[in-house]
Write an enzyme that holds these catalytic residues in place. Structure first.
Site, PDB file in Angstrom:
ATOM      1  N   ARG A 102      -7.815  -6.415   8.755  1.00 44.46           N
ATOM      2  CA  ARG A 102      -6.636  -7.008   8.127  1.00 44.46           C
ATOM      3  C   ARG A 102      -6.801  -8.527   8.040  1.00 44.46           C
ATOM      4  NH1 ARG A 102      -2.394  -5.712   4.913  1.00 44.46           N
ATOM      5  NH2 ARG A 102      -0.346  -6.234   5.737  1.00 44.46           N
ATOM      6  N   THR A 375      -2.433  -1.279  -3.567  1.00 43.12           N
ATOM      7  CA  THR A 375      -3.516  -1.177  -2.602  1.00 43.12           C
ATOM      8  C   THR A 375      -4.468  -0.106  -3.127  1.00 43.12           C
ATOM      9  OG1 THR A 375      -2.047  -1.958  -0.880  1.00 43.12           O
ATOM     10  CG2 THR A 375      -3.771  -0.479  -0.152  1.00 43.12           C
ATOM     11  N   LEU A 394      -5.512  -6.139  -1.653  1.00 39.47           N
ATOM     12  CA  LEU A 394      -5.278  -7.572  -1.881  1.00 39.47           C
ATOM     13  C   LEU A 394      -3.782  -7.853  -1.753  1.00 39.47           C
ATOM     14  CD1 LEU A 394      -7.522  -8.016  -5.055  1.00 39.47           C
ATOM     15  CD2 LEU A 394      -7.863  -9.222  -2.892  1.00 39.47           C
ATOM     16  N   ASN A 395      -3.015  -6.835  -1.407  1.00 40.01           N
ATOM     17  CA  ASN A 395      -1.550  -6.788  -1.378  1.00 40.01           C
ATOM     18  C   ASN A 395      -1.027  -6.550  -2.788  1.00 40.01           C
ATOM     19  OD1 ASN A 395       0.993  -6.673  -0.358  1.00 40.01           O
ATOM     20  ND2 ASN A 395       1.320  -8.867  -0.351  1.00 40.01           N
ATOM     21  N   ASP A 417       3.238 -10.266   3.458  1.00 37.75           N
ATOM     22  CA  ASP A 417       3.581  -9.144   4.343  1.00 37.75           C
ATOM     23  C   ASP A 417       4.125  -9.607   5.692  1.00 37.75           C
ATOM     24  OD1 ASP A 417       3.227  -7.057   2.640  1.00 37.75           O
ATOM     25  OD2 ASP A 417       1.289  -6.421   3.405  1.00 37.75           O
ATOM     26  N   SER A 446       1.451  -4.111   8.238  1.00 34.19           N
ATOM     27  CA  SER A 446       1.046  -3.341   7.054  1.00 34.19           C
ATOM     28  C   SER A 446       1.687  -1.958   7.091  1.00 34.19           C
ATOM     29  CB  SER A 446      -0.474  -3.184   7.067  1.00 34.19           C
ATOM     30  OG  SER A 446      -0.901  -2.280   6.089  1.00 34.19           O
ATOM     31  N   SER A 447       1.655  -1.293   5.936  1.00 32.66           N
ATOM     32  CA  SER A 447       2.062   0.123   5.891  1.00 32.66           C
ATOM     33  C   SER A 447       0.863   1.038   5.659  1.00 32.66           C
ATOM     34  CB  SER A 447       3.049   0.351   4.739  1.00 32.66           C
ATOM     35  OG  SER A 447       4.247  -0.304   5.001  1.00 32.66           O
ATOM     36  N   GLY A 467       0.554   2.138  -2.084  1.00 34.00           N
ATOM     37  CA  GLY A 467       1.963   2.387  -2.342  1.00 34.00           C
ATOM     38  C   GLY A 467       2.925   1.582  -1.480  1.00 34.00           C
ATOM     39  N   GLY A 468       2.446   0.516  -0.799  1.00 32.52           N
ATOM     40  CA  GLY A 468       3.351  -0.303   0.010  1.00 32.52           C
ATOM     41  C   GLY A 468       4.090   0.570   1.006  1.00 32.52           C
TER      42      GLY A 468
HETATM   43  N1  GLY Z   1      -0.007  -4.998   1.597  1.00 29.89           N
HETATM   44  C1  GLY Z   1       0.401  -3.675   1.718  1.00 29.89           C
HETATM   45  C2  GLY Z   1       0.286  -3.168   3.102  1.00 29.89           C
HETATM   46  O1  GLY Z   1      -0.474  -3.713   3.880  1.00 29.89           O
HETATM   47  O2  GLY Z   1       0.940  -2.235   3.471  1.00 29.89           O
END
Ligand code: GLY
Length: 566
Positions: A102, A375, A394-395, A417, A446-447, A467-468
């Site tokens: 990360r 993502t 890359l977000n 984030d 993060s998710s 998918g965030g």
């Molecule tokens: N940037 C999306 C995540 O890390 O969940």
């Protein structure tokens, strides 16, 4: 929970639920089947390069390194050298592990760096341009995986990726639309014109000579070819010239971290998923343990009762999510309590099929989650029985939109984030938590939920998705589709998805995919349904080990995702 005596009923429910699947008719109901090994990723070029590595005798970890780097070339929308990610693995001998590559906050980052003098969040500062960029982790992750678990020389892994960058990558129709869509932001973020300003059309070939040179330096000097020397100097200067704060020292000090994954049982499955600083594994564990006592196999796939149970479990898990979670190197996280069966059993005590729970009546958490969803995920199973599940980002789409032409890649906007303003709504109406506040060298929450599933002690599935905030619930539904509703891997990926994340208090559904009567009944019970805002929920890629030990790939038709294997 799967009720094994109800197989016949289950099969008839399954047949009827197939009507709901809105995947185009041309999409197969069974994915690619192979005897030995497989790679499923967002681009055929990356899957092929990973598969070639396996064919050459490399293992899943060699193929992970190759696929990750090939995505940086073939899928700049989310694949990256300028971002970060997570990987969960299960070796053929059953040993499991995880690596966190990360991004980190730069050393000069401060808690209030995205606030103006009145304490208000400055629009776009954490999303667009150089201030949004976290210290990238991908190259460190790849080299750490290769050093510890790989088997082929690094030349064998990097050479095909460099060749791809030189030869170029075919633009797909989806990519043509995406590039055109984001071009105004490319112009806004970059002082000079960039490769992606051109009006690229489907079937054009985009060559990446400067990225090839960066990769050649990485081939020559290893991790240091990115984090030290010419690349690091160019990158730090470029970020600073554009108003950012990343230094050569930030880059030189970046290290990927091995983590212990989150493991838990669900019926006869063992789920192995990503631990903090991703919320994925903890949140997935919470939701699945809350669902487990209910016989959703009897309720039916995407039936009213199944949607209710899953929604209510999601509501409660997401209420806990960001309040407690952050970078474990900086905050104490009560993981054991959060995924404890007694705690989670109690969480569903006030659930009733008669009425929706209101999110304002659900403690804890005061976190509404709004994350970008661009993502990418890839899954690999090798011919030796090793499996990996990796999600990288890359977000935002093309990250911060800041493209370093000299090095040939986009830079992330992962700093978004973090909670820019803990305790108060940020520009998206997001109320962040102290656990995820900005601290120099801290990783942002993060998710991402790269996940491996065992059944009766053996490898069963590798799965994940972009998918965030919807990553966790998409992975959940894909596992349930296979386990509870007997779908093939491809059908499980194709099936329409829904999502609830506590706040906003609504169920997002992929449009025109759910039974209208069920939607009306849910509304009568007090659920708010939103079919407008999420045309696509996740782009899931997965690999399922079938009873005869062959592999089935599930590659999401929602993207250009492709399974390749042998
Ligand atoms: N940037 C999306 C995540 O890390 O969940």
């Amino acid at each position: 929970m799967k009720h094994i005596l109800y197989t016949t009923l289950l099969l008839s429910l399954f047949v009827s639920c197939k009507k709901e699947v809105k995947a185009p008719e041309t999409i197969k109901k069974t994915g690619l089947i192979t005897q030995n090994a497989m790679v499923v990723s967002a681009r055929v070029e990356a899957s092929k390069i990973g598969n070639d590595i396996l064919k050459k005798g490399g293992n899943a970890f060699d193929a992970m390194a190759a696929t990750e780097l090939a995505l940086a070339v073939a899928y700049p929308y989310a694949g990256n050298l300028g971002g970060g990610g997570f990987m969960v693995y299960r070796k053929a001998n059953g040993e499991t592990g995880a690596i966190d590559y990360r991004e980190k906050a730069p050393m000069a980052a401060t808690k209030n760096m995205y606030l103006d003098e009145d304490g208000n969040v400055i629009p776009e500062k954490s999303t667009l341009g150089a201030m949004a960029v976290g210290v990238p982790g991908t190259v460190a992750g790849v080299f750490e995986v290769h050093k510890k678990l790989g088997s082929l020389p690094i030349e064998d892994i990097l050479n095909p990726v460099i060749a791809l960058a030189k030869k170029g990558v075919l633009v797909t129709e989806k990519q043509e639309k995406r590039i055109a869509h984001y071009q105004p932001l490319f112009k806004k973020a970059n002082k000079d014109s960039i490769l992606f300003d051109k009006a690229w059309k489907a079937n054009d070939t985009i060559k990446h000579p400067n990225l090839a040179e960066t990769l050649e330096r990485i081939l020559e000097h290893g991790k240091d070819g990115f984090y030290k020397g010419e690349t690091a100097k160019t990158l730090a200067n470029f970020v600073q010239e554009n108003g950012g704060i990343i230094t050569e020292e930030d880059l030189a000090s970046y290290e990927a971290q091995w983590r212990t994954p989150i493991s838990f049982s669900y019926d006869d499955l063992k789920i192995i998923s990503m631990s903090p600083p991703s919320s994925g594994g903890v949140c997935l564990a919470q939701i699945m343990k809350m669902i487990e006592p209910f016989h959703i196999d009897e309720f039916g796939h995407n039936s009213e009762k199944t949607i209710q149970v899953i929604t209510e479990a999601e509501r409660r898990a997401y209420a806990d999510r960001s309040f407690y979670l952050g970078d474990p190197d900086f905050v104490e996280i009560p993981i054991e309590t959060l995924i404890n069966e007694a705690y989670l059993g109690g969480r569903m005590d006030n659930f009733s099929f008669e009425k929706a729970t209101s999110s304002k009546d659900v403690a804890h958490g005061n976190i509404a989650i709004i994350e970008s969803d661009e993502t990418t995920h890839y899954s690999i199973v090798d011919q030796f029985g090793n499996a990996i599940s990796a999600t990288t980002t890359l977000n935002g789409a093309y990250g911060s939109k800041l493209y370093c032409s000299e090095l040939g890649f986009f830079l992330n906007n992962e700093m978004d984030d973090f909670s820019s303003k803990p305790g108060e709504p940020n520009m998206f109406g997001l109320i962040g938590a102290e656990a995820n506040s900005i601290v120099p060298q801290k990783r942002m929450l993060s998710s991402m939920t790269p996940t491996i599933v065992e059944k009766n002690g053996e490898l069963f599935m590798s799965v994940g998705t972009p998918g965030g905030a919807t990553i966790i619930t998409s992975v959940l539904q894909t596992i349930l589709n296979v386990h509870e509703f007997n779908m093939t891997m491809q059908e499980a990926v194709n099936a329409p998805r829904f999502h609830h994340q506590w706040l906003p208090d609504e169920i997002n559904m992929e449009p025109n995919s759910f039974d209208k009567t069920i939607i009306q009944n849910l509304e009568k019970l007090g659920y708010s349904i939103n079919e407008k805002d999420s045309p696509v929920i996740g782009k899931v890629d997965g690999i399922l080990v079938l009873d005869d030990k062959t592999l089935e790939g599930g590659a999401d038709y929602r993207g250009d995702d492709t399974a390749v294997g042998f």
